[in-house]
Design an enzyme around this catalytic site. Structure first.
Site, PDB file in Angstrom:
ATOM      1  N   HIS A 164      -9.072  11.259   2.110  1.00 18.64           N
ATOM      2  CA  HIS A 164      -8.199  10.101   1.967  1.00 18.64           C
ATOM      3  C   HIS A 164      -6.846  10.294   2.647  1.00 18.64           C
ATOM      4  O   HIS A 164      -6.025   9.382   2.685  1.00 18.64           O
ATOM      5  CB  HIS A 164      -7.986   9.810   0.475  1.00 18.64           C
ATOM      6  CG  HIS A 164      -7.348   8.493   0.190  1.00 18.64           C
ATOM      7  ND1 HIS A 164      -6.033   8.365  -0.240  1.00 18.64           N
ATOM      8  CD2 HIS A 164      -7.835   7.222   0.261  1.00 18.64           C
ATOM      9  CE1 HIS A 164      -5.744   7.089  -0.420  1.00 18.64           C
ATOM     10  NE2 HIS A 164      -6.811   6.361  -0.124  1.00 18.64           N
TER      11      HIS A 164
ATOM     12  N   LYS B 114      -3.810  10.678   5.402  1.00 21.65           N
ATOM     13  CA  LYS B 114      -3.435   9.963   6.620  1.00 21.65           C
ATOM     14  C   LYS B 114      -2.425  10.843   7.355  1.00 21.65           C
ATOM     15  O   LYS B 114      -1.223  10.829   7.046  1.00 21.65           O
ATOM     16  CB  LYS B 114      -2.802   8.608   6.291  1.00 21.65           C
ATOM     17  CG  LYS B 114      -3.679   7.710   5.376  1.00 21.65           C
ATOM     18  CD  LYS B 114      -3.327   7.872   3.947  1.00 21.65           C
ATOM     19  CE  LYS B 114      -3.876   6.832   3.016  1.00 21.65           C
ATOM     20  NZ  LYS B 114      -5.236   6.475   3.066  1.00 21.65           N
TER      21      LYS B 114
ATOM     22  N   LYS C  18       3.143   4.435  -1.122  1.00 17.29           N
ATOM     23  CA  LYS C  18       3.199   5.377  -2.239  1.00 17.29           C
ATOM     24  C   LYS C  18       4.501   6.149  -2.092  1.00 17.29           C
ATOM     25  O   LYS C  18       4.649   6.959  -1.175  1.00 17.29           O
ATOM     26  CB  LYS C  18       2.029   6.362  -2.203  1.00 17.29           C
ATOM     27  CG  LYS C  18       0.657   5.713  -2.410  1.00 17.29           C
ATOM     28  CD  LYS C  18       0.006   5.354  -1.119  1.00 17.29           C
ATOM     29  CE  LYS C  18      -1.437   4.903  -1.381  1.00 17.29           C
ATOM     30  NZ  LYS C  18      -2.007   4.229  -0.220  1.00 17.29           N
TER      31      LYS C  18
ATOM     32  N   HIS D  75       0.822  -1.212   0.000  1.00 17.68           N
ATOM     33  CA  HIS D  75       0.000   0.000   0.000  1.00 17.68           C
ATOM     34  C   HIS D  75       0.859   1.267   0.000  1.00 17.68           C
ATOM     35  O   HIS D  75       0.339   2.367   0.122  1.00 17.68           O
ATOM     36  CB  HIS D  75      -0.906  -0.037   1.241  1.00 17.68           C
ATOM     37  CG  HIS D  75      -2.047   0.904   1.213  1.00 17.68           C
ATOM     38  ND1 HIS D  75      -2.216   1.901   2.151  1.00 17.68           N
ATOM     39  CD2 HIS D  75      -3.090   1.015   0.361  1.00 17.68           C
ATOM     40  CE1 HIS D  75      -3.315   2.575   1.898  1.00 17.68           C
ATOM     41  NE2 HIS D  75      -3.870   2.069   0.820  1.00 17.68           N
TER      42      HIS D  75
END
Length: 479
Positions: free
Chosen positions: A397, A399, A225, A223
């Site tokens: 979205h 975090k 990026k 996950h």
């Protein structure tokens, strides 16, 4: 004939139930948490018709052979790194590594198995346009190597812009690496990847194993990026590559997300996170650059990668430590709010210490089951005194964690069990009052565009809605 048909049907039911019971025993023995084990056991025994197939895809979360293999691969990688005279995380020079005065950062350093580094610069990139304009410009300006790693890449306007930028750099003779998650990029056409390969880009899917049996496994997703340019500048955060991340696709538009640009020795540490994944996928090392100070860099940074092969539950413990470290406030934003018992307990204890606890989640859903579970947890947290908010304009979205007035943590990990224990994630903790003030200003704007969660509203929901939320919560440990 009718009698035989009923007999055959009864035998099928018996086989399904027996298989469900065997799978339940397997779940009890192998699932990593007691909550997850209970969820699977109950589901497999009571509803084997509905849960056997999902267990095939989602079960066996942390099987010993994978964990052992992953750890062995990483050990091999660092032996090769040492032979190439590239410093391991533990041996970064004393000039770049620092002993952070904050106990939280010292803990995260041990948790992330890498040093805290000084002499960094970090820049906040708010939303997709700022993020991808900066990333594409940085790729164009690269001189030696480009590392690109995303969970999702789409073959749309943004994906094609990234593809073209990588092809141009490869044509100039640079080392260009493209690592994509085979589950997250299931819709990425083969032609997109072939075009990169033919243009000289080193392309590789991330998969936990090549054995056939695990092609049915969708856990252990990568996950992360991450983009790293020449080993000196890195980009980390919540964005994947697709037009929805630019806010161009309703009904979730406008899309709210955050990335950061990291320049300095922390960017070189981030290289190693990619190198672990790349080596696990290929058995080869990418081109690695030595850590360097950022011009005018004064910030402390701590890189915290996490994944299912960690000896400790790094993802969950990162959030627990950040919450426990807060003395005045802890602000968190996440698209999913499905905390485990450790995080929930830490939030309650923070409230008892008198800490201001504010959490921002979306008001719109992208995954129905997780959304329902998140809402129930949000109502319960609000009843306990947590200031819960739902972001109004579009899908949230990002975090982000803000601890008091000095520590900000940004990356890819969500507040849910998948990020805590199943996915490979990447977070960067920063220590700097000026940068923390920028993050605070960003979050103040976000909270101003959000509605507070009214805990009393739960009692006014329809019965079916409350039942749906409660059922979703039963599956929270395996979402």
């Amino acid at each position: 004939m009718l009698h035989l048909g009923l007999l055959d049907f009864s035998l099928i039911l018996l086989v399904v139930h027996l298989t469900g019971a065997v799978a339940a025993v397997h779940a009890a023995l192998t699932v990593r948490t007691s909550q997850g084990a209970v969820a699977w056991v109950v589901a497999l025994v009571m509803m084997p018709y509905l849960t056997l197939l999902p267990y095939l895809f989602l079960g066996r979360r942390r099987f010993a052979d994978y964990v052992t293999a992953r750890r062995y691969v990483i050990e091999q990688m660092y032996r090769q790194v040492g032979r190439n005279d590239w410093p391991s995380p533990e041996s970064v020079s004393a000039e770049l590594a620092v002993e952070a005065p904050q106990s939280c950062i010292r803990t995260l350093s041990r948790l992330g198995r890498s040093p805290t580094t000084g002499h960094n610069r970090v820049r906040l990139l708010i939303n997709g346009e700022a993020t991808f304009t900066t990333i594409l410009a940085a790729i164009t300006a690269a001189r030696h190597s480009v590392i690109v790693q995303f969970f999702i890449v789409h073959d749309d306007m943004l994906g094609q812009a990234l593809q073209q930028a990588l092809l141009e750099r490869a044509a100039e003779g640079l080392h260009v690496y493209f690592l994509y998650d085979s589950i997250g990029c299931h819709a990425l056409p083969k032609s997109y990847l072939e075009s990169l390969e033919q243009g000289g880009v080193d392309v590789q899917p991330f998969a936990v194993t090549r054995r056939f049996v695990n092609r049915f496994q969708v856990n252990f997703r990568n996950h992360r990026k991450l983009v790293v340019i020449d080993g000196k500048t890195a980009y980390v955060g919540g964005h994947n590559v697709g037009c929805e991340y630019l806010g161009l696709k309703p009904p979730l538009a406008p899309w709210r997300d955050t990335h950061i640009e990291v320049t300095g020795p922390a960017a070189a540490i981030l290289q190693l996170s990619f190198a672990e994944d790349w080596y696990a996928a290929t058995g080869k090392l990418p081109l690695l650059h030595q850590p360097r100070k950022a011009d005018g860099g004064t910030m402390l940074c701590q890189v915290v990668p996490s994944g299912p092969a960690d000896r400790l539950e790094t993802g969950s413990l990162l959030f627990v430590e950040a919450i426990n470290a807060a003395q005045r406030r802890i602000w968190l934003t996440s698209p999913y709010f499905v905390p485990d018992e450790a995080v929930s307990a830490a939030l309650r204890l923070a409230l008892l210490r008198g800490v201001e606890v504010k959490i921002l989640i979306p008001s719109r859903k992208d995954h129905r089951m997780v959304f329902l579970a998140s809402r129930l947890y949000a109502y319960e947290a609000a009843r306990a005194g947590v200031q819960m908010y739902t972001y109004r304009p579009g899908f949230l979205h990002q975090k982000v964690v803000l601890v008091d007035d000095e520590i900000a943590i940004i990356g890819s990990a969500n507040l849910d069990n998948r990020s805590f224990r199943l996915n490979f994630e990447l977070m960067v903790a920063t220590v700097d009052r000026g940068f923390a003030a920028e993050v605070e200003a960003m979050l103040v704007t976000d909270f101003a565009l959000a509605d507070p969660v009214d805990a009393s509203r739960y009692a006014r929901l329809t019965l079916w809605r409350r039942v749906a939320m409660s059922l979703a919560r039963l599956f929270a440990p395996i979402l």
